[in-house]
Design an enzyme around this catalytic site. Structure first.
Site, PDB file in Angstrom:
ATOM      1  CG  ASP A 111      11.761  51.549  42.021  1.00  0.00           C
ATOM      2  OD1 ASP A 111      11.931  52.124  43.180  1.00  0.00           O
ATOM      3  OD2 ASP A 111      12.462  51.812  41.075  1.00  0.00           O
ATOM      4  CG  ASP A 134      12.799  51.158  46.307  1.00  0.00           C
ATOM      5  OD1 ASP A 134      11.801  52.013  46.007  1.00  0.00           O
ATOM      6  OD2 ASP A 134      13.858  50.846  45.665  1.00  0.00           O
ATOM      7  CG  ASN A 148      15.075  49.981  41.669  1.00  0.00           C
ATOM      8  OD1 ASN A 148      16.013  50.690  41.010  1.00  0.00           O
ATOM      9  ND2 ASN A 148      14.640  50.238  42.771  1.00  0.00           N
ATOM     10  CB  THR A 184      11.402  55.272  47.439  1.00  0.00           C
ATOM     11  OG1 THR A 184      10.556  54.197  47.362  1.00  0.00           O
ATOM     12  CG2 THR A 184      11.451  56.125  48.872  1.00  0.00           C
ATOM     13  CG  PHE A 194      17.583  54.794  38.164  1.00  0.00           C
ATOM     14  CD1 PHE A 194      17.556  54.046  37.205  1.00  0.00           C
ATOM     15  CD2 PHE A 194      16.451  54.324  38.825  1.00  0.00           C
ATOM     16  CE1 PHE A 194      16.983  53.044  36.602  1.00  0.00           C
ATOM     17  CE2 PHE A 194      15.482  53.266  38.445  1.00  0.00           C
ATOM     18  CZ  PHE A 194      15.957  52.622  37.271  1.00  0.00           C
ATOM     19  CG  ASN A 195      14.246  56.937  41.783  1.00  0.00           C
ATOM     20  OD1 ASN A 195      14.254  55.833  41.238  1.00  0.00           O
ATOM     21  ND2 ASN A 195      14.310  57.180  42.984  1.00  0.00           N
ATOM     22  CG  HIS A 230      20.283  55.741  47.059  1.00  0.00           C
ATOM     23  ND1 HIS A 230      21.059  56.772  46.636  1.00  0.00           N
ATOM     24  CD2 HIS A 230      20.685  54.754  46.371  1.00  0.00           C
ATOM     25  CE1 HIS A 230      22.459  56.231  46.120  1.00  0.00           C
ATOM     26  NE2 HIS A 230      22.209  55.035  45.918  1.00  0.00           N
ATOM     27  CG  ASP A 231      14.613  54.362  47.546  1.00  0.00           C
ATOM     28  OD1 ASP A 231      15.113  55.256  47.111  1.00  0.00           O
ATOM     29  OD2 ASP A 231      14.428  53.379  46.824  1.00  0.00           O
TER      30      ASP A 231
HETATM   31  C1  BDR Z   1      17.836  55.318  43.075  1.00  0.00           C
HETATM   32  O1  BDR Z   1      17.607  54.313  42.029  1.00  0.00           O
HETATM   33  C2  BDR Z   1      17.526  53.178  42.532  1.00  0.00           C
HETATM   34  O2  BDR Z   1      18.404  51.889  42.147  1.00  0.00           O
HETATM   35  C3  BDR Z   1      17.220  53.055  44.054  1.00  0.00           C
HETATM   36  O3  BDR Z   1      16.147  52.381  44.556  1.00  0.00           O
HETATM   37  C4  BDR Z   1      17.136  54.658  44.386  1.00  0.00           C
HETATM   38  O4  BDR Z   1      15.573  55.051  44.672  1.00  0.00           O
HETATM   39  C5  BDR Z   1      19.103  55.798  43.460  1.00  0.00           C
HETATM   40  O5  BDR Z   1      19.425  56.476  42.381  1.00  0.00           O
HETATM   41 CA    CA Z   2      13.852  53.077  44.588  1.00  0.00          CA
END
Ligand code: BDR
Ligand code: CA
Length: 315
Positions: A11, A16, A40, A124, A165-166, A244-245
């Site tokens: 996303d 990403d 996102n 991701t 978040f994800n 992160h991703d």
């Molecule tokens: C995740 O949330 C999004 O902001 C980033 O792309 C990542 O996948 C981190 O919590």
């Molecule tokens: Ca992401």
């Protein structure tokens, strides 16, 4: 050497975008498909962003848009972190090609059916598209080697005090994925907050003689500013940009850089206070079958080397 077939589900999103670049730079991966989730930003924007990145890299990969919304909930675009476009900061040229005429579900199923060997799926973003795939085509689970995802946390959270978040955006989808029986690697906040690139290192990318390196530096500039609270910029509290991703792709390329434990993970889908919490049974209290390899630590220097060498090999 036989390349490893992969599907990226993303996303974009700054991290990403860099994860896509690392995957597309690798000679070990055969990126058969990129599918896009709403997360996102809206599905229109995340799809456009994926197309922009792939076009910028001059790669020919099918990009298929996925579900417009999480299974049972609404999209909450993270404008604060990724900006209005979902990828604010650098000015990217318009895409040179359009999204696939197939949707993510049909395209993923087709890639799995046709593949002679098992495929690794690297999500991701929120897990909506993957949950749909596993639910509509359960017979294709055997064609999936492993799901290596960015999401969740054993300790803490970033969207709720203990939800990431994800997973929080589509907890029902995450629940389906973690219960699916398909091997899962979870790159959650426990490890991704350690996968930092510090501001002094942004110039490694800015100085690269190709055009992708400076683009990565601009993505890092924006992402770092939007995610780092001011107190963390103080001496002794320096905090970098959290990749992160990128961790999920890095795990597929170099799992030896990571420290993980095989544990049971369940997803909270009911409580408002802890919605989307990944309940990682770190001390094996429930005595349930482990269903995920949960990453806790990373060789940060090795990770940075992997990323710089990948990005420098791109146009
Ligand atoms: C995740 O949330 C999004 O902001 C980033 O792309 C990542 O996948 C981190 O919590
Ligand atoms: Ca992401």
């Amino acid at each position: 050497m036989k390349k490893r077939p992969v599907i990226l589900d993303c996303d974009p999103g700054h991290d990403d975008a860099i994860a896509l670049m690392l995957a597309l730079s690798s000679k070990e991966l055969d990126v058969r498909l990129i599918t896009v989730s709403a997360g996102n930003s809206t599905i229109e924007r995340t799809t456009l962003n994926a197309l922009r990145i792939v076009s910028f890299l001059d790669k020919q990969v099918e990009v298929a848009a996925g579900a417009r919304k999480p299974l049972r909930r609404v999209v909450i675009p993270d404008v604060e972190t990724h900006g209005e476009s979902g990828l604010d900061g650098p000015v990217l040229p318009e895409p040179k090609f359009s999204a696939s005429s197939r949707n993510a579900l049909d395209a993923q199923a087709d890639v799995l059916k046709r593949s002679e060997s098992k495929v690794t799926i690297i999500p991701t973003g929120p897990l909506t598209n993957i949950a749909l795939l596993l639910s509509v085509y359960p017979e294709l689970k055997d064609k999936i080697d492993r799901i290596v995802l960015m999401g969740g946390a054993c300790f803490g959270g970033n969207w709720l005090p203990n939800a990431e978040f994800n997973i929080m955006i589509d907890p029902e989808a995450a629940d389906i994925v973690f219960r699916s029986g398909v091997p899962v690697t979870m790159c959650g906040l426990d490890v991704t907050l350690k996968a930092q690139i510090f501001p002094a290192e942004f110039d490694i990318f800015r100085r690269m003689p190709n055009r992708t390196g400076p683009l990565v530096a601009e993505l890092l500039d924006f992402f770092h500013k939007s995610t780092t609270p001011p107190f963390m910029a103080a001496p002794g509290h320096e905090e970098g940009a959290h990749m992160h991703d990128v961790c999920a792709v890095a795990w597929v390329l170099a799992p030896e850089l990571f420290v993980s434990r095989h544990l049971n993970v369940q997803i909270e889908t009911v409580s408002e206070l802890t919605l989307g919490c990944t309940v990682v049974d770190y001390n094996n209290v429930f005595k349930l079958q482990p269903n995920a390899d949960v990453c806790f630590d990373i060789d940060r220097k090795g990770f940075l080397d992997l990323l710089t060498s990948g990005i420098s090999s791109l146009p």
